[in-house]
Enzyme design. Sequence first.
Site, short mmCIF file in Angstrom:
data_model
loop_
_atom_site.label_atom_id
_atom_site.label_comp_id
_atom_site.label_asym_id
_atom_site.label_seq_id
_atom_site.Cartn_x
_atom_site.Cartn_y
_atom_site.Cartn_z
N CYS A 324 0.82 -1.20 0.00
CA CYS A 324 0.00 0.00 0.00
C CYS A 324 0.86 1.26 0.00
CB CYS A 324 -0.96 0.01 1.18
SG CYS A 324 -0.14 -0.24 2.78
N HIS A 774 -0.83 0.63 7.50
CA HIS A 774 -1.47 0.75 6.19
C HIS A 774 -1.43 2.20 5.71
CE1 HIS A 774 -4.06 -0.41 2.95
NE2 HIS A 774 -5.04 0.38 3.32
#
Length: 814
Positions: A324, A774
């Site tokens: 990510c 993330h």
Amino acid sequence: MADIYQDVRIPTSNDSVYKDECLYSFDSPASENGLFICMSTFYGVGKDHVARHCHLNPGKNIFLHISRRRIPVPVDPNVEPTRVTKMAIGVEGGFDVNGPKRFTFEERYAIYIHPNVIIPYPDQASTLPEHVKQSADAIIAAESAFLKEERTSMNATWNGEIRQESKHAQTLEQLNNGRKIPPNGWKCEQCDLKDNLWLNLTDGAILCGRKFFDGTGGNNHAVDHYYKTRYPLAVKLGTITNKGADVYSYDEDDMVEDPNLAVHLSHWGINMMKMEKTDRSMADLEIEINQKYGEASMIEEANSKLQPLYGAGYTGMKNLGNSCYMNSAMQVLFTIKDFQEKYYKNCEFYFDHAKDPVHDFNAQTAKLAFGLLSGLYSRQIPSDEYFPFQPPSIVRPQMFRSLIGHGHPEFGTKQQQDAAEFLEYFLEQVHKHCINDPTPDASLDPSTCFQFQLEERLYCPETTQVRYLTRDDIMFRMNVPLDAAKNMHEVLHYNKTKADMENQGLRTNELPVVRPIVPLTQAIARWAEPEIVEDFRINRERPKATIRKTQRFLTFPDYFLIQLKKYTYNDDWTPRKIDVSMDVPDEIDLSSLRATGLLSGETPMPDDDEKATLLPKEQINEDLLEQLVSMGFSIEGCKKALANTGNNSIEAAMNWVFEHQVDPDFDTPYLVSNKSSTPTADEESLGILMSMGVSRSHAIHALTETNNNVEAAIDWALSNPEKASTSHSLTEALPEPSLFEHVIQKNSRFRDGSAKYHLVAFISHIGNNTSCGHYVAHIHKDGRWAIFNDETVAMSEHPPKDLAYLYLYKRTSS
């Protein structure tokens, strides 16, 4: 007709078979037109690129066509889905890379002879030469190049069950304090929590575990106990079975194996052979947290009903396992016109001129640009329609990730990385590959849209003299001044209330969080304040003095990239994230921070009398010099290359030559000072320091200070926080006196213009530090904010500007 098959080869175990996706697009066997695998090179290409492959590879026009079709699998409501039990991918009990099995797949094959011959296979195999059949069968049976890579790297990274034996296992001290642990009814001895409990194997204390970033877990009492007692091993109660348990070593900071666990447990009255699992293991918890990432939580605007967006520029990217950070960075970069024109506009050119497309930086970057910007892979899929092929809804940047991470100690792994460091590294690669770019737009280097020059003014109050220096950068890095919070009273009250509750053993998870609200403008103003630098030596003839250093912008870039230094260290040097809410304006004006250069009436500091001399011949590795000169480069340029790359690597020197051979002074005699040359930090050593949370620039400084000794560099970096790195020994950062000019001249290669900007994108991070958690990007385009969360691209209802880590401002047109 048999002669046309003469170039067909049978792949061996040493061959890489690219049968997952096209070299130039994101077509796959599951796409509408399938994938064509060259039976000579084993490269896969989509239908639109078969002619290109044949043109670039004369005579290699025989392909195995693979077409994968989906067949629905009836769902039995009485059968529970398979439970994930391992932090691994592609193995029994691990994550299924294909997700829930709603479909089964049927593959069909054919031998395709460009431009118009199709031979169904194996139905008409009798018409083919034997070696062609063997080649087709071997390609079908071969493990794809990327599946090999994924399995190796994913299992090495994700398999949480591979644990090393603790160094304390054989010598663990256990106190005879009379404690016996009951088989149930456990609770934390400090806060009465009844889950996530750990038994310290030295003194028998039962305490709660760590608090996770989402507020769950525990209250850190087991960790605090270790810091007080230094008793290293603890076992998680509820995970003990006759096969083992979760054992954590605080000293080694990792899950470990304890081969003497049964003996250590029996000391506290626990019969390991009769225990049954009653609590989630750490692997269970890690899996649960990883699975939460796909459910759009926290910064992902989980409480909003997000409206999906489709079309050109709104294409999602598959998360390849902790990718990510790369996905969010690339989504932001390809909203910038410079990158669109360089790679999307010229994608056909890069495809046609790539001799080895899999390993060609420009070709793979252009492929990603085409995937994100063409709109071909961002189409709405009606939920009530059945597609026998895989509808194009996202891109899977496997080739790009493999290429950009190749040989890099951090980005070559499947572990989470720092998005800011990735951006910096990728822009370095862009600049490197633009130097000898053969495209008609070769002069366009999109990385320069971020580049700017800073002017540093050094002022000595004792002598009233000044010195001006310049340095280049692509990212504006700022500390977060928590003491400038607008709501300091509320924050202090919240901290006191939380501390009081914890001291009383009360849970604080439901206490509404009060974050310091710090205006971004205050952080910029704090950066611009004078910094006191002690023990500065003006020159060799004068004693050290205390000076004031101020920084200003000599040039302002087209795109102003801000990194907030949210990650710091506790007193014990464990990484910690600053939980802060930034008050971020949509418009900023930095005009007051423009540099002035030497002002009328200012007196420059005197320089050292050290003179430059010609580079002594004995300092150069003659063998490497001879090799470089034999390649056709000038001897003076080759000397510079070796001197600037450590004088010990032909490859590093060649790279330096390729980057600098266009410099106007490349062929002039190289001048160096009498002091020894500065060593060059290598990527592997940098990677080790960066994995510990040290920024790239600080890691380079640390290695430079310690002659590339990694252990010494780690000690130096920990002993000299990053702020000190910029002011430490400033005399070492000064240019050679013979080359120094007091009146600063702006470099023409830097773009410059108005200092007024508006916010166009930001990247946010969820997690305790940059190596976990993330990343999510929010981008303002077409008059609205959009969220780019890996596969999910949607209209943003509440863009969380205040919680971001990186901010991108664009120069306001004027």
